[in-house]
Scaffold this motif. Structure first.
Motif, short mmCIF file in Angstrom:
data_model
loop_
_atom_site.label_atom_id
_atom_site.label_comp_id
_atom_site.label_asym_id
_atom_site.label_seq_id
_atom_site.Cartn_x
_atom_site.Cartn_y
_atom_site.Cartn_z
N GLN A 24 -32.80 21.56 -40.64
CA GLN A 24 -31.80 21.32 -39.60
C GLN A 24 -32.39 20.47 -38.47
O GLN A 24 -31.75 19.54 -37.98
N ALA A 25 -33.62 20.78 -38.07
CA ALA A 25 -34.25 20.07 -36.95
C ALA A 25 -34.66 18.65 -37.32
O ALA A 25 -34.66 17.76 -36.47
N GLY A 26 -35.01 18.44 -38.58
CA GLY A 26 -35.51 17.13 -38.98
C GLY A 26 -34.51 16.23 -39.67
O GLY A 26 -34.80 15.06 -39.92
N ARG A 27 -33.33 16.75 -39.98
CA ARG A 27 -32.35 16.01 -40.80
C ARG A 27 -31.99 14.64 -40.21
O ARG A 27 -31.93 13.64 -40.93
N ALA A 28 -31.78 14.57 -38.92
CA ALA A 28 -31.30 13.32 -38.30
C ALA A 28 -32.31 12.19 -38.41
O ALA A 28 -31.94 11.01 -38.37
N GLN A 29 -33.61 12.51 -38.56
CA GLN A 29 -34.63 11.48 -38.60
C GLN A 29 -35.08 11.13 -40.02
O GLN A 29 -35.96 10.30 -40.21
N GLN A 225 -48.03 16.15 -17.21
CA GLN A 225 -47.87 16.81 -18.51
C GLN A 225 -46.38 17.03 -18.77
O GLN A 225 -45.67 17.56 -17.92
N VAL A 226 -45.92 16.61 -19.94
CA VAL A 226 -44.49 16.68 -20.25
C VAL A 226 -44.24 17.71 -21.35
O VAL A 226 -44.87 17.66 -22.41
N ILE A 227 -43.33 18.63 -21.08
CA ILE A 227 -42.93 19.67 -22.04
C ILE A 227 -41.48 19.42 -22.39
O ILE A 227 -40.62 19.30 -21.51
N ALA A 228 -41.18 19.33 -23.69
CA ALA A 228 -39.81 19.10 -24.13
C ALA A 228 -39.28 20.32 -24.85
O ALA A 228 -39.97 20.90 -25.70
N VAL A 229 -38.08 20.73 -24.51
CA VAL A 229 -37.36 21.77 -25.24
C VAL A 229 -36.16 21.07 -25.87
O VAL A 229 -35.25 20.61 -25.17
N THR A 230 -36.18 20.94 -27.20
CA THR A 230 -35.22 20.09 -27.89
C THR A 230 -34.86 20.67 -29.25
O THR A 230 -35.45 21.67 -29.67
N SER A 231 -33.92 20.04 -29.94
CA SER A 231 -33.46 20.55 -31.24
C SER A 231 -33.99 19.76 -32.42
O SER A 231 -33.73 20.13 -33.56
N HIS A 232 -34.73 18.67 -32.15
CA HIS A 232 -35.14 17.79 -33.23
C HIS A 232 -36.65 17.56 -33.22
O HIS A 232 -37.25 17.37 -32.16
#
Length: 300
Positions: A24-29, A225-232
């Motif tokens: 689900q998380a990787g499908r778009a890429q 420092q960058v922290i990302a909260v994402t779905s992909h």
């Protein structure tokens, strides 16, 4: 493969667990060949589990190397690593995990009394999948970055604005100096002032929201420092991120993917809040006591 064998192979679809969450998380890429393999994994998991890499490649109409690259693109070391995760997910799904099976879709003909069950079961599955998806090394790195930060900028736009505001408020209650402008100009302005003593929390379902990317890129270029909260797993956001925390959910009829993902994002942000609190208990307790006093002053 006979028609009967083929039917049996497709009888049980993968509804939840680490593999379903990673697909689900990787499908778009995924490129088209890898997407065929991902769909096959979800639609015929039992067959994939008992098949060789060449058999999977043949059925998907692609090459063995494409199968291996697809597995790696989904976050696994290779085909064998995928099969280990698949075996675990199927065991859970077939022995007591059915209560977390994703509910059927919701449409105009769905009985109104059935909607709560379907929505809540799907929400439970989204949170369960987040457990499998969360990169614990990235989580630890995010905790270290936030705990040591002089200032924290929290960015979120569109459907991610509400989780971002909640995150900013809760980090403030722990004594962190937090900025969370609601407009993109304000976000960009503060991002330009950050350096290697600071941190950014960027909440973005798609990882491709222009306003969020502009602020994140500016902060990253300044050394924050960058922290990302994402779905992909992979997105434009991840190119400027040090610690990527992935969690999300699928569409469910009228309930859009970004809406279900918001639940998982809030849970991950909550895990960050708790992690910071327990890593520096005295300072957190003192700050939370101040919050309790302020809350009491505003209560009737």
């Amino acid at each position: 493969m006979t028609a009967k064998t083929n039917a049996n192979a497709n009888r049980t679809q993968l509804h939840t667990g680490e593999v379903a969450a990673r697909v689900q998380a990787g499908r778009a890429q995924l490129v088209p060949s890898a997407l065929k393999i991902a769909n096959l994994i979800v639609e015929a998991p039992s067959w994939v589990l008992t098949s060789s890499v060449s058999e999977v490649a043949d059925r998907a109409g692609t090459s063995e190397s494409s199968v291996i690259r697809a597995c790696q693109g989904l976050g696994f070391k290779g085909f064998h690593d995928l099969k280990l995760a698949l075996a675990s997910d199927l065991a859970t799904q077939n022995h007591g995990g059915d209560e977390l099976e994703r509910a059927e879709g919701i449409g105009p003909n769905t009985p109104r009394t059935e909607i709560p069950r379907r929505v809540l079961r799907n929400s439970a599955a989204v949170l369960q999948d987040a457990i499998h998806m969360l990169d614990l090394d990235a989580y630890q790195g995010a905790l270290d970055a936030l705990s040591a930060a002089r200032r924290v900028l929290v960015v979120g736009n569109g459907t991610s604005a509400a989780p971002a505001r909640d995150c900013a408020y809760r980090l403030t209650t722990l004594g962190l100096l937090v900025h969370a402008p609601s407009d993109s100009f304000g976000q960009h302005l503060i991002a330009r002032s950050l350096d290697n003593r600071d941190a950014v929390v960027a909440v973005s379902h798609t990882g491709a929201t222009k306003e969020t990317l502009v602020a994140v890129e500016a902060a990253h270029n300044g050394g924050a420092q960058v922290i990302a909260v994402t779905s992909h797993l992979r997105s434009p956001l991840s190119a400027h991120t040090h610690h990527v925390l992935v969690a999300g959910g699928p569409e469910l009829g009228f309930r859009q993917e970004a809406m279900t993902s918001r639940l998982a994002h809030l849970a991950v942000l909550d895990a960050l809040f708790v992690g910071i609190a327990v890593s520096r208990p005295k300072r957190s307790r003192d700050s939370l006591d101040v919050m309790a006093d302020v809350t009491a002053e505003h209560s009737l």
